[in-house]
Every structure is written in C-alpha cells, then in structure tokens.
Design an enzyme around this catalytic site. Sequence first.
Site, short mmCIF file in Angstrom:
data_model
loop_
_atom_site.label_atom_id
_atom_site.label_comp_id
_atom_site.label_asym_id
_atom_site.label_seq_id
_atom_site.Cartn_x
_atom_site.Cartn_y
_atom_site.Cartn_z
N GLY A 1 0.84 -1.19 0.00
CA GLY A 1 0.00 0.00 0.00
C GLY A 1 0.87 1.24 0.00
O GLY A 1 2.05 1.19 -0.38
N GLU B 1 5.63 -3.33 0.90
CA GLU B 1 5.76 -2.96 -0.52
C GLU B 1 4.99 -1.66 -0.69
O GLU B 1 3.76 -1.66 -0.63
CB GLU B 1 5.17 -4.05 -1.43
CG GLU B 1 5.86 -5.39 -1.35
CD GLU B 1 7.24 -5.39 -1.97
OE1 GLU B 1 7.57 -4.46 -2.73
OE2 GLU B 1 8.00 -6.33 -1.68
N GLU C 1 3.54 10.76 -5.27
CA GLU C 1 2.81 9.74 -6.03
C GLU C 1 1.38 10.22 -6.25
O GLU C 1 0.64 10.45 -5.29
CB GLU C 1 2.81 8.44 -5.20
CG GLU C 1 2.39 7.24 -6.00
CD GLU C 1 2.39 5.96 -5.17
OE1 GLU C 1 1.98 6.01 -4.00
OE2 GLU C 1 2.77 4.92 -5.73
P1 NAD Z 1 -3.45 2.43 1.14
O1 NAD Z 1 -2.13 2.53 1.81
O2 NAD Z 1 -4.40 3.54 1.31
O3 NAD Z 1 -4.20 1.11 1.61
C1 NAD Z 1 -3.60 -0.16 1.49
C2 NAD Z 1 -4.29 -1.13 2.44
O4 NAD Z 1 -4.02 -0.71 3.78
C3 NAD Z 1 -5.81 -1.17 2.31
O5 NAD Z 1 -6.25 -2.51 2.50
C4 NAD Z 1 -6.27 -0.31 3.46
O6 NAD Z 1 -7.57 -0.63 3.91
C5 NAD Z 1 -5.23 -0.64 4.51
N1 NAD Z 1 -5.08 0.34 5.58
C6 NAD Z 1 -5.28 1.68 5.51
N2 NAD Z 1 -5.03 2.25 6.71
C7 NAD Z 1 -4.67 1.26 7.55
C8 NAD Z 1 -4.27 1.21 8.91
N3 NAD Z 1 -4.23 2.30 9.66
N4 NAD Z 1 -3.93 0.02 9.46
C9 NAD Z 1 -3.96 -1.10 8.72
N5 NAD Z 1 -4.33 -1.12 7.41
C10 NAD Z 1 -4.68 0.04 6.83
O7 NAD Z 1 -3.12 2.16 -0.41
P2 NAD Z 1 -4.13 2.02 -1.63
O8 NAD Z 1 -4.67 3.37 -1.94
O9 NAD Z 1 -5.09 0.90 -1.39
O10 NAD Z 1 -3.14 1.52 -2.79
C11 NAD Z 1 -2.32 2.37 -3.48
C12 NAD Z 1 -0.92 2.39 -2.89
O11 NAD Z 1 -0.37 1.06 -2.90
C13 NAD Z 1 0.05 3.22 -3.72
O12 NAD Z 1 0.85 3.98 -2.85
C14 NAD Z 1 0.88 2.17 -4.45
O13 NAD Z 1 2.15 2.62 -4.85
C15 NAD Z 1 0.95 1.09 -3.44
N6 NAD Z 1 1.28 -0.19 -4.08
C16 NAD Z 1 2.54 -0.69 -3.93
C17 NAD Z 1 2.89 -1.89 -4.56
C18 NAD Z 1 4.28 -2.46 -4.42
O14 NAD Z 1 4.46 -3.62 -4.77
N7 NAD Z 1 5.25 -1.70 -3.95
C19 NAD Z 1 1.94 -2.57 -5.34
C20 NAD Z 1 0.66 -2.03 -5.46
C21 NAD Z 1 0.34 -0.84 -4.83
#
Ligand code: NAD
Length: 517
Positions: A230, A252, A387
């Site tokens: 995330g 990641e 980003e």
């Molecule tokens: P996000 O960080 O908002 O959420 C990711 C996950 O974390 C979701 O399931 C969300 O519900 C959960 N989450 C949010 N707050 C939390 C907390 N306080 N405690 C525990 N879990 C929590 O990201 P997103 O908007 O879903 O996805 C986009 C992001 O993911 C971008 O920054 C992207 O670069 C990244 N990403 C990275 C990779 C990699 O392999 N490096 C791959 C895909 C996406």
Amino acid sequence: MTEHFQLLIGGQSTDAASGKTFDAIDPSTGEPFATVAEAGVDDVERAVQAARTAFDVGPWPRMKGRERAKYLFAVADLVKQNAGRLAELEARDAGHTIRLAKGGDIGMVISTFRTFAELAAREDDEEPLPRNPGSANWLRYEPIGVCGAITPWNFAIQMAAWKMAPAIAAGNTVVIKPAVQAAITTVELARLCLEAGIPEGVVNAIPGAGSVAGEALVGSPLVDKVAFTGSTEVGRRIMQLSSGNIKKATLELGGKSAAIVLDDAPLDYAVDGALWGVFFHAGQVCSAGTRLFVQRSIADEFVAELVKRAEELKVGPALEPSSDVGPVISDTQLDTVERYVSLGKDEGADVLVGGERTVVEGHDGGYYYRPTIFGNVDNDMRIAQEEIFGPVLAVMQVEDDDEAVALANRSIYGLAGGVWSGDTGRAVKVAERLRTGTVWINDWHMINPKYPFGGYKQSGIGHEHGVHGFNEYREIKHIHVDLGGPSRKRHPWWELTLPRSERPAPGPDTEGPNPGS
Ligand code: NAD
C-alpha cells in the site's frame, strides 16, 4: 438480484458479526453492483483465532513441502477454470480493462501459485552449513506462523495471490484484509483455496476498513508476521503497529519511477514503451514510470510523438475490449488527480495533453480522466516528487546520462526505473547506478514471480517473489549437534569469566559459547 460476498473465516463463509456490509462500486459506471460483508474487530479476532488454531494444531505446517505444493497447483488449476468470472469481477471491481484482467491479472495469479508450488516442492527446508570439526551444523527453514496480509485495491487479485501463495507454500496460515474499494476477488481466491482442499483456517479473507479491521489485524498479538502492500504513509503506521510483539514485516510501498530515454533509443519503440509504462491501469500502478527524463537532443521529436499517441489512447469502460485506459478507482481518486493537475499548473508546468476529466457515453457516472502529460517540469516540483496514482506523466529534459541518473535518484522512492536505449552496454551502466529495486531496459512492468521484486528507500522493506520472497515467510533455525561426546575437551564456563589473557587458548576442536555475546 445484487450478488453478495461474505467473509471467509475458518473455512466458513459468513457475514460480519455486526451484520455490516458495504457496496462494491463499479468505477466504470459509479454504480454499486454487489454487496460485501464488512469485517469489524470481532471478525478479525475470529479469523486470527482460526488461523492460529490451524497453525498450532492443524496439519498444514507439518506437511512436507511437496504435499503442500499439490494443493497450490490445484488452486492454480481452479483459477484457470474460473478465469472468465474472476477477470470480469476484477474489471468491475478494480476497473482493470478486461483485456489486461484476462491476459495479465489472472495469468499472473496462476503463475504465482505455480511458482511457489515449485519452490515448496523443492524440499530445500534443510541446508548444510560449512563443516566445523567436532560438530554437525545445518539450517532448517520453518514457517513463521500466522501471517496478516493487507493489500491495496489497484491489483486486488494479484496482490492477494502475491501474499497467499508464498505464505501457504511455506506452511504458514493467513488472514488477508483487502481494501474495500476492490475486495471481491480476494474473497473468491480464498474460497478457491478451500475448494482445492487446503484445510479450514489456513486461508481466511476479511474485507474491511483499514482503520478498523486493518489496525486490529496488524495489532493482534496472535499474528506473527505482517505482509503489507500500500502507500508509504500507511506503511509507516504498519511498522508502528507491528512493533507491539515485534512482528516480522514486509512492506511494498509507493513509487515515483523514472523512465530515462537516451539519445540512441529507438524512437517508435520507446514512445510506446513510455506510454505503457505510465498509462497502464490509468497510472494506478506502484511501478508506473511517472517521471520521464529524455535527452535534450531528441526531446522535441520524442515529446511530440508521445503527446500525439497519448491523445489517441481510448479512454473507456473496463469491460469494453477496445478500451486502452479504464477509469480511476473512485471519485476521491479522481479528485486527487484533479488536485495534482491544478497544482502542477500552479507550479509552472505546462499541460501538453489531457489535464481534465472526460465523460464516456453511456457511462456518465464513471470516474474517467484523460491521459495527461506535463512539460516544463522541474524535478523538485510536487508533481515530480509525489505519487499521484492517476494517468499523469511529468516530462523533463536532461543533458546526458549523468544528469539523468542524478535526477532520477533524487526521490524519496526507489521502487523501479527504466532505460530506453539502442546500446545495451550503455543502458546497463545507467541501470546499475539507479537506486531502485528493479530496472527495466527497453521494457516496463515486467514482474515475474520467479524474480524478486521490492523497493529501495521509502518504497519498502523486503521482497516478494522468487526464493527471496519465499524466505520472507520462513524462519531460519540453526541446528548444532555435538559430535565429540563426553570425551571432548571443552572450556568450563567459569574459565570464560577469567580475564581474556588468563584463558587457555582454544584448541582446534573446541567450541564454546561466545563470551562476547
Ligand atoms: P493504502 O495505503 O491507502 O491502503 C492499502 C491497504 O491498507 C488497504 O487494504 C487499506 O484498507 C489498509 N489500511 C489503511 N489504513 C490502515 C491502517 N491504519 N492500518 C492497517 N491497514 C490500513 O493504499 P491504496 O490506496 O489501497 O493503494 C495504493 C498504494 O499502494 C500506492 O501507494 C501504491 O504505490 C501502493 N502499491 C505498492 C505496490 C508495491 O508492490 N510496492 C503494489 C501495489 C500498490
């Protein structure tokens, strides 16, 4: 009737204890198309307990790797049999164009399960260590325990496979919490694991809010490892929450990857590659090539062609096979993209193409944004450093290879990067100087479950895929067997308390506790 998707806990499909649900929204239309049970803290506790029991007393961690492999191959086969339905669900829920969902996402899920099945079947869970007189020593790889997996919406089913397959191949049990924006295919994949005969409680899926279910999962003292994909911002919070019982955590995170176009690049090929690098899945890709550094001598010609072809990309609904670029995931994401585009203009960059929302006929409520290219960008601008996670490219000109490397590396992120050049030797030299976990030369988005993928700097910790990714889900135990028996000379422990100068010199066949430890 609207389809309803339940949580999967301990082998049972179940609604949330609170009865709460959320709507799955199709970003191509902006309309709900299904309901999903929303896990709360009680459900997280039930799921973690099921995974704990399956790990502590169940057969899964005790099976031979080659046995577990059979189940993972069976999951891959079931995914193949259900490919059409899964691809359509992913297209509706995450907005992936159906072309890519069929060819890319589902294919990648199958190969991820097969790759980790092969690694499990290798039975390399014991490894000899260098010989030492007087003792035998080896390493034993063991599962870690209960893994809490948290995934983003952008590649929902792939991310689920990237977490589930290595975790269970290594003998762990899993509780996975997908993002609410696209949760359905994760629950479906978990159900296929059960259908393949994987014991109850080994794979549990609990869609829910990050602030509720996510926090409860990462904070649980019964969880031994967290695998998170995330944003970098949430990744920081995951590190804090994992510290309670010193969970192992792989992260990641985000990226702002640089594509470098050198003056000897084949123009036609590099233009198409750069567009694919940034506009694939409407730019909502962690490894998207969102900063483009083109060598000044070819910049005008290159950018003119880039803009022309970006204009020709067809923005359309995910389920329409002719769509090149689908919708962004939500209204909120559309607002974010819009905010960044207006910020870029305020910072002094020029919109060369796009720069606005678009409406797709018959899909008025969908979240569509035109592929957008900014020129006249400075690498220190926020549009070049943050980003955006939408179809927005920042183009900059550089004098030579040195300047390209220096600017590309000026970023808090280090996920991926790429070089376009007709001279492989020159491109490799540039690739070696980039501070990123992956570099593609004359290609982009080539992620293979056989090769490690991970980020430098604030793009993450640890790896997914390949042996390196597999080992993130295994503990390493050193076993030492004394071969000397009671006749063997050994320093009595009290001698170790003597000053170093008064201790007898260790003989060639003596070993002892390290007095420094
Ligand atoms: P996000 O960080 O908002 O959420 C990711 C996950 O974390 C979701 O399931 C969300 O519900 C959960 N989450 C949010 N707050 C939390 C907390 N306080 N405690 C525990 N879990 C929590 O990201 P997103 O908007 O879903 O996805 C986009 C992001 O993911 C971008 O920054 C992207 O670069 C990244 N990403 C990275 C990779 C990699 O392999 N490096 C791959 C895909 C996406």
